[in-house]
Design an enzyme around this catalytic site. Structure first.
Site, PDB file in Angstrom:
ATOM      1  N   ASP A 161       0.812  -1.220   0.000  1.00  0.00           N
ATOM      2  CA  ASP A 161       0.000   0.000   0.000  1.00  0.00           C
ATOM      3  C   ASP A 161       0.845   1.269   0.000  1.00  0.00           C
ATOM      4  O   ASP A 161       0.445   2.296   0.540  1.00  0.00           O
ATOM      5  CB  ASP A 161      -0.969   0.025   1.205  1.00  0.00           C
ATOM      6  CG  ASP A 161      -1.762  -1.265   1.308  1.00  0.00           C
ATOM      7  OD1 ASP A 161      -2.263  -1.707   0.269  1.00  0.00           O
ATOM      8  OD2 ASP A 161      -1.865  -1.821   2.416  1.00  0.00           O
ATOM      9  N   LYS A 188       2.282   2.093  -5.174  1.00  0.00           N
ATOM     10  CA  LYS A 188       3.013   1.602  -6.352  1.00  0.00           C
ATOM     11  C   LYS A 188       2.200   1.775  -7.629  1.00  0.00           C
ATOM     12  O   LYS A 188       2.747   2.060  -8.690  1.00  0.00           O
ATOM     13  CB  LYS A 188       3.375   0.119  -6.175  1.00  0.00           C
ATOM     14  CG  LYS A 188       4.320  -0.140  -5.024  1.00  0.00           C
ATOM     15  CD  LYS A 188       4.578  -1.611  -4.824  1.00  0.00           C
ATOM     16  CE  LYS A 188       3.387  -2.407  -4.358  1.00  0.00           C
ATOM     17  NZ  LYS A 188       2.882  -2.092  -3.014  1.00  0.00           N
ATOM     18  N   GLY A 229      -4.192  -4.429  -4.483  1.00  0.00           N
ATOM     19  CA  GLY A 229      -5.248  -3.482  -4.826  1.00  0.00           C
ATOM     20  C   GLY A 229      -4.597  -2.201  -5.281  1.00  0.00           C
ATOM     21  O   GLY A 229      -3.778  -1.631  -4.569  1.00  0.00           O
ATOM     22  N   HIS A 230      -4.878  -1.794  -6.490  1.00  0.00           N
ATOM     23  CA  HIS A 230      -4.294  -0.575  -7.027  1.00  0.00           C
ATOM     24  C   HIS A 230      -5.395   0.386  -7.389  1.00  0.00           C
ATOM     25  O   HIS A 230      -6.335   0.016  -8.081  1.00  0.00           O
ATOM     26  CB  HIS A 230      -3.502  -0.883  -8.314  1.00  0.00           C
ATOM     27  CG  HIS A 230      -2.244  -1.637  -8.058  1.00  0.00           C
ATOM     28  ND1 HIS A 230      -1.572  -2.306  -9.037  1.00  0.00           N
ATOM     29  CD2 HIS A 230      -1.541  -1.803  -6.931  1.00  0.00           C
ATOM     30  CE1 HIS A 230      -0.501  -2.866  -8.510  1.00  0.00           C
ATOM     31  NE2 HIS A 230      -0.458  -2.571  -7.237  1.00  0.00           N
ATOM     32  N   GLN A 251       2.263  -5.883  -3.151  1.00  0.00           N
ATOM     33  CA  GLN A 251       2.589  -5.993  -1.716  1.00  0.00           C
ATOM     34  C   GLN A 251       3.909  -5.248  -1.435  1.00  0.00           C
ATOM     35  O   GLN A 251       4.310  -4.423  -2.235  1.00  0.00           O
ATOM     36  CB  GLN A 251       2.669  -7.466  -1.270  1.00  0.00           C
ATOM     37  CG  GLN A 251       1.319  -8.197  -1.266  1.00  0.00           C
ATOM     38  CD  GLN A 251       0.925  -8.739  -2.617  1.00  0.00           C
ATOM     39  OE1 GLN A 251       1.715  -9.340  -3.300  1.00  0.00           O
ATOM     40  NE2 GLN A 251      -0.324  -8.543  -3.000  1.00  0.00           N
TER      41      GLN A 251
HETATM   42  P1  IMP Z   1      -2.447 -12.863   1.504  1.00  0.00           P
HETATM   43  O1  IMP Z   1      -1.517 -12.238   0.526  1.00  0.00           O
HETATM   44  O2  IMP Z   1      -3.891 -12.670   1.158  1.00  0.00           O
HETATM   45  O3  IMP Z   1      -2.108 -14.305   1.764  1.00  0.00           O
HETATM   46  O4  IMP Z   1      -2.271 -12.107   2.900  1.00  0.00           O
HETATM   47  C1  IMP Z   1      -1.067 -12.216   3.662  1.00  0.00           C
HETATM   48  C2  IMP Z   1      -0.711 -10.891   4.321  1.00  0.00           C
HETATM   49  O5  IMP Z   1      -0.352  -9.962   3.319  1.00  0.00           O
HETATM   50  C3  IMP Z   1      -1.860 -10.238   5.087  1.00  0.00           C
HETATM   51  O6  IMP Z   1      -1.311  -9.554   6.202  1.00  0.00           O
HETATM   52  C4  IMP Z   1      -2.426  -9.233   4.106  1.00  0.00           C
HETATM   53  O7  IMP Z   1      -3.074  -8.163   4.749  1.00  0.00           O
HETATM   54  C5  IMP Z   1      -1.154  -8.787   3.414  1.00  0.00           C
HETATM   55  N1  IMP Z   1      -1.378  -8.287   2.067  1.00  0.00           N
HETATM   56  C6  IMP Z   1      -1.615  -8.999   0.954  1.00  0.00           C
HETATM   57  N2  IMP Z   1      -1.740  -8.206  -0.116  1.00  0.00           N
HETATM   58  C7  IMP Z   1      -1.556  -6.952   0.325  1.00  0.00           C
HETATM   59  C8  IMP Z   1      -1.518  -5.680  -0.314  1.00  0.00           C
HETATM   60  O8  IMP Z   1      -1.674  -5.548  -1.535  1.00  0.00           O
HETATM   61  N3  IMP Z   1      -1.291  -4.620   0.494  1.00  0.00           N
HETATM   62  C9  IMP Z   1      -1.069  -4.734   1.818  1.00  0.00           C
HETATM   63  N4  IMP Z   1      -1.086  -5.893   2.464  1.00  0.00           N
HETATM   64  C10 IMP Z   1      -1.318  -7.009   1.722  1.00  0.00           C
END
Ligand code: IMP
Length: 431
Positions: A14, A17, A41-42, A224
């Protein structure tokens, strides 16, 4: 020397990017995702219109080639939804969208469900995933059970592959007291998506090689952040992919020398969604202010993000891991109203200074106490500024301080969500 750019987040995701990928895509031939899935999420705002993507590379708004690399886990129904929504304003054809035949598929009804079952059973140890099935889909990839996008081009081979996948999944589902998944449902889903997406499925490595040969610039768009990296992040409270720059090579099929200029995106403060350590977290009115002023609500899940002060050792470590050549500071305007701003410049445990690199584990990191330096705020709006010279002295001082402590040149500053609300200091060019 490569003229490509690899964009990575230096915190917990977040960092903004998407906006910067969009900003730097103007001169690019292709924008490529190399890891993650629709957990990302963008939000990109162009001409007052907001576009939200989970899977589509951000630069597609410029009509560039958007590429989904082999390192991505692909939820096809989500991609089809995004294609459909984009088609209201843009043409999406195999000329501007390419999906790697080697991308492993996330199958609705299997992977997101398994994600929810594991999270539900984990109690306090839950990661706080997005429940999009990211971890289970990567489990199947590494376990060699996954169905890949290229398999859809050979529909006759699918029943056997689905049976093999269900051998594993139904054993787990039975063990968890869940109903078995039906092969025919999954086959129908795969064939339906295959029909819609097969024109887009192809050989990404080959296409990127051709772009390189013709001198085109490729932008690798990370999802991420570095602290969520499966190997180098705050394990186990991480995502299931490698999020650092090296993955741009593995997740697309270009050599490491083609990663090019590594651009590290870092927010002027820190946020985190999900569970795990966060040394500079603020559970007070300043944290609340940052959340409100920064609209810190997850694009993907709608969850509120945890907020805290800028953590320089954390950003420096991330910059080191990715070999960052230049940094972009985002959301500097969110700090506008603060009279004092703290920056974490080190940590201590029981009064002893400790470097960040020693361990990123929860058990150790949750014990650290941040060492802060306090800087004066600027108490005036910098929203939308485009020139470095227009920034108040204290804002410039804050940037200089961050630059010094993360050890990376700042090449741009974002002062608002719009593409135009950006101060460009220097170009992302390898020297
Ligand atoms: P997962 O990627 O859904 O398996 O989640 C694993 C961890 O990564 C969790 O803490 C999510 O909140 C975090 N996470 C996954 N994608 C994002 C993102 O795009 N932004 C921020 N945190 C993320």
């Amino acid at each position: 020397m490569s003229n490509n750019i690899t964009i990575v987040g230096l915190q917990w995701g977040d960092e903004g990017k998407g906006k910067l990928t969009d900003f730097y895509s103007e001169n690019a031939a292709a924008i490529v995702r190399f890891q993650g899935g629709n957990n990302a999420g963008h939000t990109v705002i162009v001409n007052d219109k907001t576009y939200k993507f989970n899977i589509m590379p951000s630069g597609v708004l410029h009509g560039k080639l958007a590429v989904i690399g082999n390192g991505v886990v692909l939820n096809m129904s989500r991609l089809i939804e995004e294609i459909t929504a984009l088609r209201a304003d843009f043409e999406i054809t195999p000329k501007n969208l390419l999906v790697s035949e080697n991308a492993a598929l996330i199958i609705p009804g299997l992977h997101p469900e398994m994600d929810a079952i594991f999270e539900g059973a984990s109690g306090k140890a839950a990661v706080g995933t997005t429940k999009r099935g990211i971890g289970p889909a990567y489990m199947d990839k590494i376990g060699r059970f996954a169905i890949k996008a290229g398999d859809l081009l050979f529909p006759d081979s699918l029943p056997e592959k689905v049976d093999r996948l269900l051998f594993l999944h139904n054993a787990i589902r039975r063990g968890c007291g869940e109903k078995e998944a039906s092969a025919s449902h999954i086959l129908d889903y795969l064939n339906e998506c295959g029909e819609a997406l097969s024109p887009f499925i192809g050989n990404v490595g080959q296409r990127l090689y051709e772009i390189k040969k013709s001198g085109g610039r490729i932008i690798f768009e990370g999802a991420q952040g570095s602290m969520l990296d499966i190997d180098h992040g705050s394990f186990p409270m991480v995502t299931s992919s490698n999020t650092i720059a090296a993955q741009a090579s593995i997740g697309t099929g270009v050599p490491p020398s083609e990663i090019g200029f590594v651009l590290g995106i870092v927010k002027a403060y820190t946020t985190r969604v999900g569970n795990g350590f966060f040394p500079t977290e603020l559970n007070d009115e300043v944290g609340e202010y940052l959340g409100k002023a920064g609209s810190e609500i997850g694009v993907t899940t709608g969850r509120s993000r945890r907020c805290g002060w800028f953590d320089a050792p954390l950003a420096a470590r991330s910059a080191y891991l990715s070999g960052v050549n230049g940094a972009v500071i985002t959301k500097l305007d969110v700090l506008d109203e603060l009279s004092e701003i703290k920056v974490c410049v080190g940590y201590e445990i029981d009064g002893e200074k400790v470097p960040f690199l020693f361990n990123a584990k929860d058990e150790a990191m949750s014990k650290v106490v941040p060492i802060y330096e306090t800087l004066p705020g600027w108490k005036t709006s910098i929203k939308g500024m485009k020139n470095l010279a227009d920034l108040p002295t204290n804002a410039r001082r804050y940037l200089d301080f961050i630059e010094k402590h993360i050890g990376v040149r700042i090449i741009a500053v974002s002062t608002g969500p719009e593409r135009s609300e950006t101060i460009e200091i220097s170009k992302p060019v390898l020297r």
